[in-house]
Design an enzyme around this catalytic site. Sequence first.
Site, PDB file in Angstrom:
ATOM      1  N   ASP A  82      31.235  29.377  33.759  1.00 56.44           N
ATOM      2  CA  ASP A  82      30.869  29.557  32.355  1.00 56.44           C
ATOM      3  C   ASP A  82      31.941  30.379  31.673  1.00 56.44           C
ATOM      4  O   ASP A  82      32.824  30.944  32.332  1.00 56.44           O
ATOM      5  CB  ASP A  82      29.466  30.152  32.188  1.00 56.44           C
ATOM      6  CG  ASP A  82      29.328  31.564  32.739  1.00 56.44           C
ATOM      7  OD1 ASP A  82      30.202  32.008  33.509  1.00 56.44           O
ATOM      8  OD2 ASP A  82      28.334  32.238  32.400  1.00 56.44           O
ATOM      9  N   TYR A  84      34.216  33.234  29.681  1.00 58.56           N
ATOM     10  CA  TYR A  84      34.319  34.698  29.756  1.00 58.56           C
ATOM     11  C   TYR A  84      33.336  35.312  28.771  1.00 58.56           C
ATOM     12  O   TYR A  84      33.160  34.817  27.656  1.00 58.56           O
ATOM     13  CB  TYR A  84      35.735  35.148  29.412  1.00 58.56           C
ATOM     14  CG  TYR A  84      36.787  34.697  30.396  1.00 58.56           C
ATOM     15  CD1 TYR A  84      36.782  35.138  31.713  1.00 58.56           C
ATOM     16  CD2 TYR A  84      37.817  33.843  30.002  1.00 58.56           C
ATOM     17  CE1 TYR A  84      37.764  34.742  32.617  1.00 58.56           C
ATOM     18  CE2 TYR A  84      38.806  33.442  30.890  1.00 58.56           C
ATOM     19  CZ  TYR A  84      38.769  33.894  32.196  1.00 58.56           C
ATOM     20  OH  TYR A  84      39.747  33.494  33.075  1.00 58.56           O
ATOM     21  N   PHE A  95      38.902  29.142  32.534  1.00 58.31           N
ATOM     22  CA  PHE A  95      39.877  30.111  33.042  1.00 58.31           C
ATOM     23  C   PHE A  95      40.868  30.586  31.984  1.00 58.31           C
ATOM     24  O   PHE A  95      41.605  31.549  32.214  1.00 58.31           O
ATOM     25  CB  PHE A  95      40.635  29.575  34.266  1.00 58.31           C
ATOM     26  CG  PHE A  95      39.765  29.365  35.466  1.00 58.31           C
ATOM     27  CD1 PHE A  95      39.288  30.436  36.193  1.00 58.31           C
ATOM     28  CD2 PHE A  95      39.400  28.080  35.862  1.00 58.31           C
ATOM     29  CE1 PHE A  95      38.475  30.244  37.306  1.00 58.31           C
ATOM     30  CE2 PHE A  95      38.590  27.879  36.973  1.00 58.31           C
ATOM     31  CZ  PHE A  95      38.127  28.968  37.699  1.00 58.31           C
ATOM     32  N   HIS A 209      36.997  30.380  45.272  1.00 60.26           N
ATOM     33  CA  HIS A 209      37.239  30.750  43.881  1.00 60.26           C
ATOM     34  C   HIS A 209      38.439  31.700  43.804  1.00 60.26           C
ATOM     35  O   HIS A 209      38.664  32.490  44.724  1.00 60.26           O
ATOM     36  CB  HIS A 209      35.984  31.435  43.314  1.00 60.26           C
ATOM     37  CG  HIS A 209      35.988  31.574  41.839  1.00 60.26           C
ATOM     38  ND1 HIS A 209      36.634  32.614  41.195  1.00 60.26           N
ATOM     39  CD2 HIS A 209      35.434  30.807  40.864  1.00 60.26           C
ATOM     40  CE1 HIS A 209      36.458  32.487  39.893  1.00 60.26           C
ATOM     41  NE2 HIS A 209      35.747  31.395  39.661  1.00 60.26           N
TER      42      HIS A 209
END
Length: 240
Positions: A82, A84, A95, A209
Amino acid sequence: MTTNDPQGASTQLQSSDPADWPVAPGWQPLVQDFFASAQGRKLRGFLQARLEAGAAIFPPRPLRALELTPPEEVRVVILGQDPYHGRGQAEGLAFSVAPGVALPPSLRNIFKELQRDLGTPPPAWPQPGGSLVKWAQNGVLLLNTTLTVEEGQPASHAGQGWEVLTDAVIRHVAQGPRPVVFMLWGSHAQGKRAVIPPDRGHLVLCANHPSPLSALRPPVPFIGCGHFGQARAFRDRNRS
């Protein structure tokens, strides 16, 4: 909606109407079908209620990944979770952070692995800062599975309906005529592997991740995964 942020209009969501969120023409039928569905109407109602309650919701354009990367141009999909949740960070691309924002740790590790893997930065290397708009404009679909979030509350809009739309987006790309690279980093992204048909010639790359909490840990450390080099080689073999 009230806000103490004089720049609120440029950093947070102002409307729950999808007509205010532009997308490339190739995505329009899929997006329109979703928002006409019961799940889409429920999501709009949820967003409107949160806006009326004064919530600060990011990003200002939730569908920006679909605005900048038309379906016919997708060559790589990078899947995030989701947006920031810090004010001024999210710009609607997984990202990526808005220009002038300090690099989050996960994005810093992405750049570190890109440099390690390819040796020298490619032409689209985002200098200065961490905005990945150039990637999005060059066929990299930077898609989060949930497309809005409230300030300071990660995953606050998970389970409200965005996942239905983003699954449809992934499925649409995966069923297209061209082999695509899917980069699935972390267990959440890898949970979407079931949406990608195994018989379409796609390259599906899985690793931990890029967060510092997992980037160097087994089973597949992100640092050293070599995904960027594998993606480049795959695209060179399948260039059309």
